[in-house]
Design an enzyme around this catalytic site. Structure first.
Site, PDB file in Angstrom:
ATOM      1  N   LEU A   7      -3.765   8.065   8.959  1.00 20.55           N
ATOM      2  CA  LEU A   7      -2.612   8.276   8.079  1.00 20.55           C
ATOM      3  C   LEU A   7      -3.133   9.050   6.873  1.00 20.55           C
ATOM      4  O   LEU A   7      -3.815   8.486   6.026  1.00 20.55           O
ATOM      5  CB  LEU A   7      -2.017   6.940   7.633  1.00 20.55           C
ATOM      6  CG  LEU A   7      -1.656   5.922   8.730  1.00 20.55           C
ATOM      7  CD1 LEU A   7      -1.242   4.580   8.124  1.00 20.55           C
ATOM      8  CD2 LEU A   7      -0.504   6.460   9.591  1.00 20.55           C
ATOM      9  N   THR A  11      -7.848  14.849   0.686  1.00 20.89           N
ATOM     10  CA  THR A  11      -9.276  14.957   0.350  1.00 20.89           C
ATOM     11  C   THR A  11     -10.127  14.087   1.284  1.00 20.89           C
ATOM     12  O   THR A  11     -11.034  14.580   1.960  1.00 20.89           O
ATOM     13  CB  THR A  11      -9.493  14.520  -1.119  1.00 20.89           C
ATOM     14  OG1 THR A  11      -8.610  15.273  -1.943  1.00 20.89           O
ATOM     15  CG2 THR A  11     -10.925  14.731  -1.564  1.00 20.89           C
ATOM     16  N   GLY A  13      -9.132  12.130   3.988  1.00 22.77           N
ATOM     17  CA  GLY A  13      -8.809  12.278   5.411  1.00 22.77           C
ATOM     18  C   GLY A  13      -9.544  13.469   6.016  1.00 22.77           C
ATOM     19  O   GLY A  13     -10.115  13.375   7.116  1.00 22.77           O
ATOM     20  N   SER A  14      -9.554  14.595   5.306  1.00 23.27           N
ATOM     21  CA  SER A  14     -10.239  15.791   5.822  1.00 23.27           C
ATOM     22  C   SER A  14     -11.743  15.539   5.937  1.00 23.27           C
ATOM     23  O   SER A  14     -12.388  15.989   6.890  1.00 23.27           O
ATOM     24  CB  SER A  14     -10.016  16.996   4.906  1.00 23.27           C
ATOM     25  OG  SER A  14      -8.642  17.225   4.769  1.00 23.27           O
ATOM     26  N   VAL A  31     -21.606   3.524  18.587  1.00 21.55           N
ATOM     27  CA  VAL A  31     -20.481   2.665  18.970  1.00 21.55           C
ATOM     28  C   VAL A  31     -20.603   2.220  20.426  1.00 21.55           C
ATOM     29  O   VAL A  31     -20.125   1.152  20.809  1.00 21.55           O
ATOM     30  CB  VAL A  31     -19.144   3.424  18.738  1.00 21.55           C
ATOM     31  CG1 VAL A  31     -17.952   2.657  19.285  1.00 21.55           C
ATOM     32  CG2 VAL A  31     -18.950   3.704  17.257  1.00 21.55           C
ATOM     33  N   LYS A 103      -7.630   1.296  -2.930  1.00 17.11           N
ATOM     34  CA  LYS A 103      -7.987   0.189  -3.833  1.00 17.11           C
ATOM     35  C   LYS A 103      -6.752  -0.528  -4.358  1.00 17.11           C
ATOM     36  O   LYS A 103      -6.748  -1.746  -4.523  1.00 17.11           O
ATOM     37  CB  LYS A 103      -8.842   0.690  -5.000  1.00 17.11           C
ATOM     38  CG  LYS A 103      -8.140   1.691  -5.896  1.00 17.11           C
ATOM     39  CD  LYS A 103      -9.045   2.754  -6.433  1.00 17.11           C
ATOM     40  CE  LYS A 103      -8.334   4.080  -6.340  1.00 17.11           C
ATOM     41  NZ  LYS A 103      -9.186   5.219  -6.335  1.00 17.11           N
ATOM     42  N   ASP A 199      -7.665   1.894 -12.671  1.00 12.25           N
ATOM     43  CA  ASP A 199      -8.430   2.177 -11.452  1.00 12.25           C
ATOM     44  C   ASP A 199      -9.633   1.228 -11.360  1.00 12.25           C
ATOM     45  O   ASP A 199      -9.879   0.616 -10.314  1.00 12.25           O
ATOM     46  CB  ASP A 199      -8.882   3.650 -11.503  1.00 12.25           C
ATOM     47  CG  ASP A 199      -9.762   4.041 -10.355  1.00 12.25           C
ATOM     48  OD1 ASP A 199      -9.230   4.381  -9.288  1.00 12.25           O
ATOM     49  OD2 ASP A 199     -11.005   4.012 -10.517  1.00 12.25           O
ATOM     50  N   LYS A 203     -10.712  -2.084  -8.675  1.00 11.86           N
ATOM     51  CA  LYS A 203     -12.002  -2.179  -7.978  1.00 11.86           C
ATOM     52  C   LYS A 203     -12.735  -3.486  -8.320  1.00 11.86           C
ATOM     53  O   LYS A 203     -13.289  -4.131  -7.433  1.00 11.86           O
ATOM     54  CB  LYS A 203     -12.863  -0.966  -8.332  1.00 11.86           C
ATOM     55  CG  LYS A 203     -12.254   0.337  -7.808  1.00 11.86           C
ATOM     56  CD  LYS A 203     -12.954   1.541  -8.405  1.00 11.86           C
ATOM     57  CE  LYS A 203     -12.353   2.845  -7.931  1.00 11.86           C
ATOM     58  NZ  LYS A 203     -12.856   4.000  -8.695  1.00 11.86           N
ATOM     59  N   GLY A 300     -15.010  11.645  -4.235  1.00 15.35           N
ATOM     60  CA  GLY A 300     -15.294  12.933  -3.606  1.00 15.35           C
ATOM     61  C   GLY A 300     -15.109  12.846  -2.106  1.00 15.35           C
ATOM     62  O   GLY A 300     -15.206  11.768  -1.511  1.00 15.35           O
TER      63      GLY A 300
HETATM   64  N1  LIG Z   1     -10.271  11.407  -3.457  1.00 16.61           N
HETATM   65  C1  LIG Z   1     -11.309  10.596  -3.635  1.00 16.61           C
HETATM   66  O1  LIG Z   1     -12.395  11.016  -4.031  1.00 16.61           O
HETATM   67  C2  LIG Z   1     -11.161   9.132  -3.320  1.00 16.61           C
HETATM   68  C3  LIG Z   1     -12.247   8.262  -3.566  1.00 16.61           C
HETATM   69  C4  LIG Z   1     -12.137   6.899  -3.232  1.00 16.61           C
HETATM   70  C5  LIG Z   1     -10.950   6.437  -2.692  1.00 16.61           C
HETATM   71  N2  LIG Z   1      -9.908   7.292  -2.500  1.00 16.61           N
HETATM   72  C6  LIG Z   1      -8.670   6.756  -1.919  1.00 16.61           C
HETATM   73  O2  LIG Z   1      -8.443   7.394  -0.666  1.00 16.61           O
HETATM   74  C7  LIG Z   1      -7.037   7.488  -0.415  1.00 16.61           C
HETATM   75  C8  LIG Z   1      -6.667   8.944  -0.133  1.00 16.61           C
HETATM   76  O3  LIG Z   1      -6.983   9.722  -1.261  1.00 16.61           O
HETATM   77  P1  LIG Z   1      -7.002  11.324  -1.207  1.00 16.61           P
HETATM   78  O4  LIG Z   1      -7.653  11.750  -2.464  1.00 16.61           O
HETATM   79  O5  LIG Z   1      -7.530  11.783   0.094  1.00 16.61           O
HETATM   80  O6  LIG Z   1      -5.425  11.636  -1.287  1.00 16.61           O
HETATM   81  P2  LIG Z   1      -4.709  13.056  -1.111  1.00 16.61           P
HETATM   82  O7  LIG Z   1      -5.694  14.153  -1.164  1.00 16.61           O
HETATM   83  O8  LIG Z   1      -3.560  13.068  -2.027  1.00 16.61           O
HETATM   84  O9  LIG Z   1      -4.150  13.007   0.404  1.00 16.61           O
HETATM   85  C9  LIG Z   1      -3.067  12.208   0.794  1.00 16.61           C
HETATM   86  C10 LIG Z   1      -2.690  12.572   2.225  1.00 16.61           C
HETATM   87  O10 LIG Z   1      -1.684  11.676   2.664  1.00 16.61           O
HETATM   88  C11 LIG Z   1      -0.520  12.399   3.084  1.00 16.61           C
HETATM   89  N3  LIG Z   1       0.631  11.622   2.634  1.00 16.61           N
HETATM   90  C12 LIG Z   1       0.856  11.134   1.382  1.00 16.61           C
HETATM   91  N4  LIG Z   1       1.992  10.415   1.356  1.00 16.61           N
HETATM   92  C13 LIG Z   1       2.486  10.442   2.608  1.00 16.61           C
HETATM   93  C14 LIG Z   1       3.647   9.885   3.222  1.00 16.61           C
HETATM   94  N5  LIG Z   1       4.523   9.145   2.545  1.00 16.61           N
HETATM   95  N6  LIG Z   1       3.848  10.139   4.538  1.00 16.61           N
HETATM   96  C15 LIG Z   1       2.976  10.886   5.228  1.00 16.61           C
HETATM   97  N7  LIG Z   1       1.855  11.431   4.729  1.00 16.61           N
HETATM   98  C16 LIG Z   1       1.621  11.214   3.418  1.00 16.61           C
HETATM   99  C17 LIG Z   1      -0.611  13.770   2.436  1.00 16.61           C
HETATM  100  O11 LIG Z   1       0.058  14.704   3.282  1.00 16.61           O
HETATM  101  P3  LIG Z   1       0.083  16.303   2.992  1.00 16.61           P
HETATM  102  O12 LIG Z   1      -1.340  16.741   3.182  1.00 16.61           O
HETATM  103  O13 LIG Z   1       0.990  16.853   3.995  1.00 16.61           O
HETATM  104  O14 LIG Z   1       0.544  16.443   1.576  1.00 16.61           O
HETATM  105  C18 LIG Z   1      -2.123  13.977   2.391  1.00 16.61           C
HETATM  106  O15 LIG Z   1      -2.585  14.516   3.595  1.00 16.61           O
HETATM  107  C19 LIG Z   1      -6.355   6.902  -1.671  1.00 16.61           C
HETATM  108  O16 LIG Z   1      -6.062   5.548  -1.445  1.00 16.61           O
HETATM  109  C20 LIG Z   1      -7.432   7.029  -2.745  1.00 16.61           C
HETATM  110  O17 LIG Z   1      -7.314   6.080  -3.779  1.00 16.61           O
HETATM  111  C21 LIG Z   1      -9.991   8.621  -2.804  1.00 16.61           C
END
Ligand SMILES: NC(=O)c1ccc[n+]([C@@H]2O[C@H](COP(=O)([O-])OP(=O)(O)OC[C@H]3O[C@@H](n4cnc5c(N)ncnc54)[C@H](OP(=O)(O)O)[C@@H]3O)[C@@H](O)[C@H]2O)c1
Length: 427
Positions: A7, A11, A13-14, A31, A103, A199, A203, A300
Site C-alpha cells: 500500500l 519515498t 514504498g519505492s 526466506v 508511527k 513525531d 516514536k 530517507g
Molecule cells: N519518508 C521517510 O523517510 C520515512 C521514514 C520513516 C517512516 N516513514 C513512514 O513511511 C510511511 C510512508 O512514507 P513516505 O514518505 O513514503 O510517504 P509518501 O512519499 O507520501 O508516499 C505515500 C504513498 O502512498 C500513496 N497514498 C497515499 N494515500 C493514499 C490513499 N488514500 N490511497 C491510495 N494510495 C495512497 C501515495 O500515492 P501516489 O504516489 O499516487 O501519490 C504514495 O505512493 C509513512 O507512514 C511515514 O511516516 C517515512
C-alpha cells in the site's frame, strides 16, 4: 512463493521495491522461497514514478490487496491515520500479516492492532516506524529480551536535530535554520509535526510500550518542540558545558510511565550530545547489559526501505517455516502517564532584569520560598540597564518551579523570563 501487496509507492514504498528487486536472490535464500510483489496501491495511476515499474502491478483500489486471497503479507506505506488504520485492521481480519512504517498508527492504535493480530495469528512488524534505518524494535524484542529496561532516551527526529545542530554550529536563529533544512529536503513544507515534537512523541510511545511491556496513550505524552529555542540559549549552553537536543524520554515508574518530549540541556561529554545533523539515536539502560546506544540516519528512502524490507524477510521466513519470532503483545499491561507537574527536573532559566541592586535578592527569596534551590548562577554584565541572569536549578518539582516563575514575573525589576529549558544531568 510468498505474495506481497504494497500500500503506497512513495519515498519508502519505492525504496522497498528497489531493494526487493535488487536483492531478490539473496532474499529468496534467506526466506527459503521467492517473495513476489503482486499488487501496489497508489493514489494516482498516471503519476510519473522515479522507478521503473510494471503498470499492471499498480491499482488505485485498496480492495485488490486487502481482499485478495492470494496475498500473504500487506506492507502499509501510505502513512497518516486513515485510511491506513482501516486497511491494516481489515487486512489482519483477512488473515494477512502486516509490515508498516507508520508511527502514527502504531503509537495511537498499536494496542488494538496487536490484539487483533494475536486473535488472527497474524504478525505485525514495524521496525521502520521508529528512527528509519536504526535497528531498535527487533533488538528490544530479541537481543535485549533478557533485560529489564527502566529508561530510554532518544534523539528520534532528524529534522529537529539538524536544525539544532545548524543553529549551534553556525550561530543561526531558528527560522534561518528551518529554511535551510527545508531547502536541503530535511524538513517538510509543513514541518509542524517534527518541530513541535509530535513525531518524536509517536516514536517514544512505541519504544516505551515495547521496552516496559506497558501501553500508554500517546495523547498523554507531554510534548514541547524547539520553536522557542534561541541561539543565545545554545551559546550559553555551550559556555556552561552543555548542548541542547530535542530529547524523547521514557522512564518506567511504579505509578506510571514518565514519558515526554522536550528540548533538554545534556552534558556535552555525554554520547547523546555527539549525535548531530540528521542522525537519530536511542540510548537505554538494561539491568544485565548496561548502557546501549545505537545511532543511524532516522529517515530517507533507502535507510527506511532497509528496515521495512528486513521486516518483510522476517515475516516471510516465519510464514515459510511455520514459526513465529515476532513477539506477542497480549500480556502487555495498560499504564498511566506520570503528570508533568509531578516530575522533578533541573532547569536552565534565562531572565532579563533591570540592572538594579536587590534584584537578585528578590528572585532568590521567591525561589527559596518555593523549594527551588539553585545549582549555579551566571550574571552577564553588559553596559546596559537591562542584563541577562541565568540560573541552573537543582532538582525541583515542575509545579514548584512554575509557581516561583509566576511570582518572579510579577517583580518590578524583572523584564521577562526569556527561556525555561530542562536539564538532564542524570542520563
Ligand atoms: N519518508 C521517510 O523517510 C520515512 C521514514 C520513516 C517512516 N516513514 C513512514 O513511511 C510511511 C510512508 O512514507 P513516505 O514518505 O513514503 O510517504 P509518501 O512519499 O507520501 O508516499 C505515500 C504513498 O502512498 C500513496 N497514498 C497515499 N494515500 C493514499 C490513499 N488514500 N490511497 C491510495 N494510495 C495512497 C501515495 O500515492 P501516489 O504516489 O499516487 O501519490 C504514495 O505512493 C509513512 O507512514 C511515514 O511516516 C517515512
Amino acid at each position: 512463493m510468498l505474495k506481497l501487496g504494497i500500500l503506497g509507492l512513495g519515498t519508502v514504498g519505492s525504496g522497498v521495491v528497489k531493494i526487493l528487486e535488487k536483492n531478490a536472490e539473496n532474499i529468496k535464500n534467506k526466506v527459503g522461497t521467492e517473495v513476489k510483489i503482486i499488487k501496489i496501491l497508489v493514489n494516482n495511476l498516471d503519476k510519473e514514478r522515479d522507478i521503473e515499474i510494471d503498470k499492471n502491478l499498480l491499482t488505485d483500489n485498496a480492495e485488490d490487496i486487502i481482499n485478495n486471497p492470494e496475498i500473504d503479507i500487506v506492507v502499509e506505506l501510505i502513512g497518516g491515520e486513515q485510511p491506513a488504520y482501516d486497511y491494516i485492521m481489515r487486512s489482519i481480519e483477512n488473515g494477512k500479516s502486516i509490515v508498516t512504517a507508520n508511527k502514527l498508527v502504531i503509537a495511537k492504535y498499536g494496542k488494538r492492532i496487536f490484539r487483533k493480530a494475536d486473535e488472527n495469528d497474524a504478525q505485525v512488524c514495524y521496525e521502520g516506524s521508529v528512527a528509519g534505518g536504526l535497528p531498535i524494535i527487533r533488538p528490544l524484542q530479541n537481543s535485549l529480551a533478557a533485560n529489564r529496561i527502566e529508561k530510554i532516551y532518544g534523539i528520534l527526529n532528524g529534522t529537529t536535530n539538524y536544525i539544532l545542530t545548524d543553529m549551534s554550529k553556525n550561530k543561526k536563529d531558528f527560522d534561518e535554520s528551518l529554511k535551510n533544512a527545508q531547502d536541503l529536503g530535511f524538513a517538510e513544507a509543513d514541518p509542524s509535526s517534527d518541530i513541535d515534537g509530535h513525531d518524536a512523541a509517536y516514536k517514544i510511545t512505541i519504544l516505551s510500550s515495547l521496552a516496559f511491556e506497558r501501553f500508554v496513550d500517546v495523547r498523554d505524552v507531554y510534548v514541547e518542540g524547539i520553536r522557542e529555542i534561541k541561539s543565545t540559549d545554545l551559546e550559553l549552553a555551550h559556555e556552561m558545558g552543555y548542548v541542547i537536543k530535542l530529547l524523547a524520554i521514557a522512564k518506567n515508574g511504579n505509578d506510571g510511565v514518565d514519558i515526554r518530549v522536550h528540548p533538554a540541556f545534556i552534558p556535552e561529554d555525554h554520547p547523546i550530545a555527539m549525535i548531530n545533523g540528521t542522525y537519530n539515536c536511542v540510548y537505554l539502560h538494561g539491568d544485565a547489559v548496561g548502557q546501549v546506544m545505537s545511532t543511524a540516519r532516522g529517515a530517507g528512502q533507502m535507510p527506511t526501505g532497509s528496515a521495512v524490507t528486513a521486516d518483510i524477510i522476517q515475516v516471510a521466513k516465519d510464514i515459510n517455516y511455520n514459526q513465529r519470532e515476532v513477539q506477542r503483545m497480549d500480556s502487555f499491561l495498560e499504564s498511566n502517564v506520570t503528570k508533568i507537574d509531578e516530575i522533578e527536573n533541573s532547569f536552565y532559566l534565562r531572565l532579563e532584569v533591570e540592572d538594579k541592586p536587590g534584584v537578585m535578592a528578590h528572585i532568590a527569596k521567591i525561589f527559596g520560598d518555593n523549594n527551588v534551590s539553585l545549582a549555579s548562577v551566571l550574571q552577564k554584565q553588559k553596559d546596559n540597564p537591562v542584563v541577562p541572569l541565568v540560573f541552573i536549578t537543582h532538582h525541583v518539582k515542575e509545579k514548584d518551579l512554575e509557581k516561583s516563575l509566576n511570582e518572579i514575573k510579577e517583580l518590578d525589576d524583572v523584564i521577562e523570563i526569556k527561556s525555561v529549558i530542562r536539564v538532564e544531568n542524570d542520563i
